[in-house]
Design a protein around this motif. Structure first.
Motif, PDB file in Angstrom:
ATOM      1  N   ALA A  84      32.442  39.676  34.181  1.00 52.60           N
ATOM      2  CA  ALA A  84      31.687  38.455  34.481  1.00 52.60           C
ATOM      3  C   ALA A  84      30.206  38.706  34.228  1.00 52.60           C
ATOM      4  CB  ALA A  84      31.909  38.043  35.930  1.00 52.60           C
ATOM      5  N   ASP A  85      29.546  37.686  33.742  1.00 53.66           N
ATOM      6  CA  ASP A  85      28.114  37.753  33.496  1.00 53.66           C
ATOM      7  C   ASP A  85      27.402  38.067  34.815  1.00 53.66           C
ATOM      8  OD1 ASP A  85      25.354  36.558  33.488  1.00 53.66           O
ATOM      9  OD2 ASP A  85      25.887  36.255  31.385  1.00 53.66           O
ATOM     10  N   PRO A  86      26.524  39.060  34.828  1.00 56.90           N
ATOM     11  CA  PRO A  86      25.819  39.425  36.064  1.00 56.90           C
ATOM     12  C   PRO A  86      25.033  38.265  36.672  1.00 56.90           C
ATOM     13  CG  PRO A  86      25.447  41.096  34.379  1.00 56.90           C
ATOM     14  CD  PRO A  86      26.179  39.968  33.723  1.00 56.90           C
ATOM     15  N   VAL A  87      24.523  37.376  35.848  1.00 55.74           N
ATOM     16  CA  VAL A  87      23.789  36.215  36.367  1.00 55.74           C
ATOM     17  C   VAL A  87      24.745  35.300  37.125  1.00 55.74           C
ATOM     18  CG1 VAL A  87      22.433  34.184  35.730  1.00 55.74           C
ATOM     19  CG2 VAL A  87      22.045  36.355  34.555  1.00 55.74           C
ATOM     20  N   LEU A  88      25.945  35.094  36.589  1.00 55.95           N
ATOM     21  CA  LEU A  88      26.948  34.271  37.260  1.00 55.95           C
ATOM     22  C   LEU A  88      27.344  34.893  38.592  1.00 55.95           C
ATOM     23  CD1 LEU A  88      28.968  31.901  37.304  1.00 55.95           C
ATOM     24  CD2 LEU A  88      30.553  33.384  36.062  1.00 55.95           C
TER      25      LEU A  88
END
Length: 87
Positions: free
Chosen positions: A9-13
């Motif tokens: 998963a995208d770290p920002v998400l």
């Protein structure tokens, strides 16, 4: 209940999900489940927002408070349509 695992998963998400969980006092798995459910409602439904009773009451109180702002040429005119001039 089935475990939900996010891989790659995208770290920002992930950070956004974590912030929502913290701000609501939820555990991360609860937050993820709730966010998935709400997202599915938006995509499966008509896209309208449904508020629970506490949210609806808070919104209604906020609208009532805004309606009490006295008429003046500045702030109170925001969002209001002027009546047509009788020409």
């Amino acid at each position: 209940m089935t475990d939900i695992v996010l891989r790659d998963a995208d770290p920002v998400l992930v950070d956004r999900i974590r912030r929502v969980a913290q701000s609501r006092g939820w555990e991360l798995p609860q937050a993820l489940l709730y966010l998935l459910e709400q997202g599915l409602h938006v995509y499966e439904g008509d896209g309208s927002v449904h508020l629970d009773n506490a949210e609806a009451d808070a919104l209604q109180a906020a609208i009532a408070a805004l309606e009490q702002v006295p008429n003046d040429p500045g702030f109170a005119a925001i969002g209001r349509i002027r009546p047509p001039s009788p020409d």
